[in-house]
Design a protein around this motif. Sequence first.
Motif, mmCIF file in Angstrom:
data_model
loop_
_atom_site.group_PDB
_atom_site.id
_atom_site.type_symbol
_atom_site.label_atom_id
_atom_site.label_comp_id
_atom_site.label_asym_id
_atom_site.label_seq_id
_atom_site.Cartn_x
_atom_site.Cartn_y
_atom_site.Cartn_z
ATOM 1 N N THR A 116 32.006 47.763 49.716
ATOM 2 C CA THR A 116 32.255 49.001 48.983
ATOM 3 C C THR A 116 32.156 48.709 47.482
ATOM 4 O O THR A 116 32.290 47.560 47.055
ATOM 5 N N PRO A 117 31.924 49.736 46.652
ATOM 6 C CA PRO A 117 31.777 49.493 45.219
ATOM 7 C C PRO A 117 33.076 49.022 44.564
ATOM 8 O O PRO A 117 34.170 49.488 44.920
ATOM 9 N N VAL A 118 32.909 48.094 43.628
ATOM 10 C CA VAL A 118 34.056 47.508 42.920
ATOM 11 C C VAL A 118 33.704 47.343 41.440
ATOM 12 O O VAL A 118 32.542 47.271 41.073
ATOM 13 N N PHE A 119 34.753 47.263 40.610
ATOM 14 C CA PHE A 119 34.593 46.773 39.248
ATOM 15 C C PHE A 119 35.847 46.008 38.871
ATOM 16 O O PHE A 119 36.882 46.104 39.545
ATOM 17 N N PHE A 120 35.730 45.204 37.798
ATOM 18 C CA PHE A 120 36.845 44.379 37.345
ATOM 19 C C PHE A 120 37.277 44.811 35.949
ATOM 20 O O PHE A 120 36.431 45.141 35.112
ATOM 21 N N VAL A 121 38.589 44.808 35.706
ATOM 22 C CA VAL A 121 39.138 45.167 34.398
ATOM 23 C C VAL A 121 39.725 43.906 33.768
ATOM 24 O O VAL A 121 40.399 43.103 34.440
ATOM 25 N N HIS A 122 39.443 43.731 32.482
ATOM 26 C CA HIS A 122 39.810 42.517 31.747
ATOM 27 C C HIS A 122 41.325 42.273 31.782
ATOM 28 O O HIS A 122 42.111 43.196 31.548
ATOM 29 N N PRO A 123 41.732 41.035 32.052
ATOM 30 C CA PRO A 123 43.175 40.759 32.123
ATOM 31 C C PRO A 123 43.923 41.095 30.829
ATOM 32 O O PRO A 123 45.096 41.473 30.885
ATOM 33 N N LYS A 124 43.266 40.991 29.696
ATOM 34 C CA LYS A 124 43.971 41.278 28.433
ATOM 35 C C LYS A 124 44.339 42.752 28.299
ATOM 36 O O LYS A 124 45.187 43.110 27.497
ATOM 37 N N ASP A 125 43.681 43.589 29.084
ATOM 38 C CA ASP A 125 44.023 45.014 29.067
ATOM 39 C C ASP A 125 44.876 45.409 30.269
ATOM 40 O O ASP A 125 45.154 46.595 30.476
#
Length: 140
Positions: A116-125
Amino acid sequence: MNLGRLNHVGVATPDIDTAIAFWRDTMGATIVSEPFDMPAQGVRVCFVDTPNGGTQIELISPLDESSPLTGFLERNPLGGQHHMAFEVPNIEAARAEFEAEGKRILGPTRIGAHGTPVFFVHPKDMNGTLTEIMETPAHG
Ligand code: CO
């Protein structure tokens, strides 16, 4: 943000076979997927189930030196917790909401290990935790 289930915890490991043995022998896992390569993401992946459809452990190891995991394993030679993955009902809506909040999203939305579609968000945010947002799989 329409927060869904904690689908998996991503755990980096320098040696996926040793990690699988740990989860089987020490932690008592009985359902472990066959490891498979995801060349586009530079990783080898294996899922360890917890009982009753619970959150999975996603074991990930680098395919080669250019893997995004290489730096993590240099800082954490034993491996360790790498990311958390939460399900959402609609990946495009979730991405738009994070973008509207100015969160740094790492690369394009892509097809993840569950298909399934995924994206990653930066740990600093994200209060220090690399966070994967994935569309809820059809089954499990
Ligand atoms: Co993941």
